[in-house]
Design an enzyme around this catalytic site. Structure first.
Site, PDB file in Angstrom:
ATOM      1  N   HIS A 184       0.844  -1.184   0.000  1.00 45.24           N
ATOM      2  CA  HIS A 184       0.000   0.000   0.000  1.00 45.24           C
ATOM      3  C   HIS A 184       0.886   1.243   0.000  1.00 45.24           C
ATOM      4  O   HIS A 184       2.030   1.215   0.471  1.00 45.24           O
ATOM      5  CB  HIS A 184      -0.899   0.026   1.231  1.00 45.24           C
ATOM      6  N   GLU A 209       0.939   3.896   1.830  1.00 43.72           N
ATOM      7  CA  GLU A 209       1.433   4.329   3.137  1.00 43.72           C
ATOM      8  C   GLU A 209       2.610   3.493   3.613  1.00 43.72           C
ATOM      9  O   GLU A 209       3.592   4.028   4.136  1.00 43.72           O
ATOM     10  CB  GLU A 209       0.317   4.240   4.196  1.00 43.72           C
ATOM     11  N   CYS A 259      -2.509  -0.085   7.416  1.00 50.26           N
ATOM     12  CA  CYS A 259      -1.761   1.157   7.283  1.00 50.26           C
ATOM     13  C   CYS A 259      -1.910   2.040   8.516  1.00 50.26           C
ATOM     14  O   CYS A 259      -0.941   2.675   8.951  1.00 50.26           O
ATOM     15  CB  CYS A 259      -2.191   1.891   6.022  1.00 50.26           C
ATOM     16  N   CYS A 295      -6.355   2.066   5.710  1.00 48.27           N
ATOM     17  CA  CYS A 295      -6.982   0.825   6.159  1.00 48.27           C
ATOM     18  C   CYS A 295      -6.387   0.440   7.520  1.00 48.27           C
ATOM     19  O   CYS A 295      -5.498   1.115   8.045  1.00 48.27           O
ATOM     20  CB  CYS A 295      -6.727  -0.283   5.132  1.00 48.27           C
TER      21      CYS A 295
END
Length: 166
Positions: A55, A57, A88, A85
């Site tokens: 992801h 992040e 993260c 999410c």
């Protein structure tokens, strides 16, 4: 790159999101800023790396930690185009980020207040200041366009007769 304010930080994150879009990834982008300078960048690379943890992040936090020589990012602000999410949000807390700024909320998987509130969990040992809604319209529109195009492409495949060429 100098980041004088939240809007400039989110514009930098949007540039990363557009990089995801160019690679046919969900268009989420992220930057980590320390003392007004971008020290970490990331955009979704889940499909390209075949890695569920790739992801924006996570990649930006790793890049910032490498750039600063520390996993503790308490003097940093993380800008991301979509509400993080649970994975993260947990990484943001564990990296001891001082501040989180996100654009669009995520009503399906957001873990900063929408579905869960990992960031606000009082039992955790670190507090992250949160600002949300910065350039939310632009951040959300990029995602809406991406998923609309995906749905349209999927409907063309369904409408096709067996044996027909694309």
């Amino acid at each position: 790159m100098r980041v004088p304010d939240d809007e400039a930080g989110m514009q930098a994150a949007l540039r990363e999101a557009r990089e995801s879009l160019a690679r046919d990834e969900v268009p989420v982008g992220c930057v980590v800023v320390h003392e007004g300078q971008v020290v970490g960048r990331g955009h979704n690379q889940v499909e390209g790396l075949n890695d569920a943890t790739a992801h924006a992040e996570i990649l930006a936090i790793g890049a910032a930690s490498n750039a600063l020589g520390s996993w503790r990012l308490s003097d940093c602000t993380l800008y991301v185009t979509l509400e993080p999410c649970a994975m993260c949000a947990g990484a943001i807390v564990l990296a001891r980020l001082g501040r989180l700024v996100y654009g669009a909320t995520d009503p399906k998987a957001g873990a900063c207040g929408s579905v869960l509130d990992v960031i606000g969990e009082q039992k955790l040992n670190h507090r992250v200041a949160v600002t949300h809604g910065v350039l939310a319209g632009e951040c959300g529109e990029l995602l809406r366009e991406f998923f609309a195009a995906r749905r349209k492409a999927a409907s063309r495949v369904v409408e096709q007769e067996p044996g027909e060429a694309d």
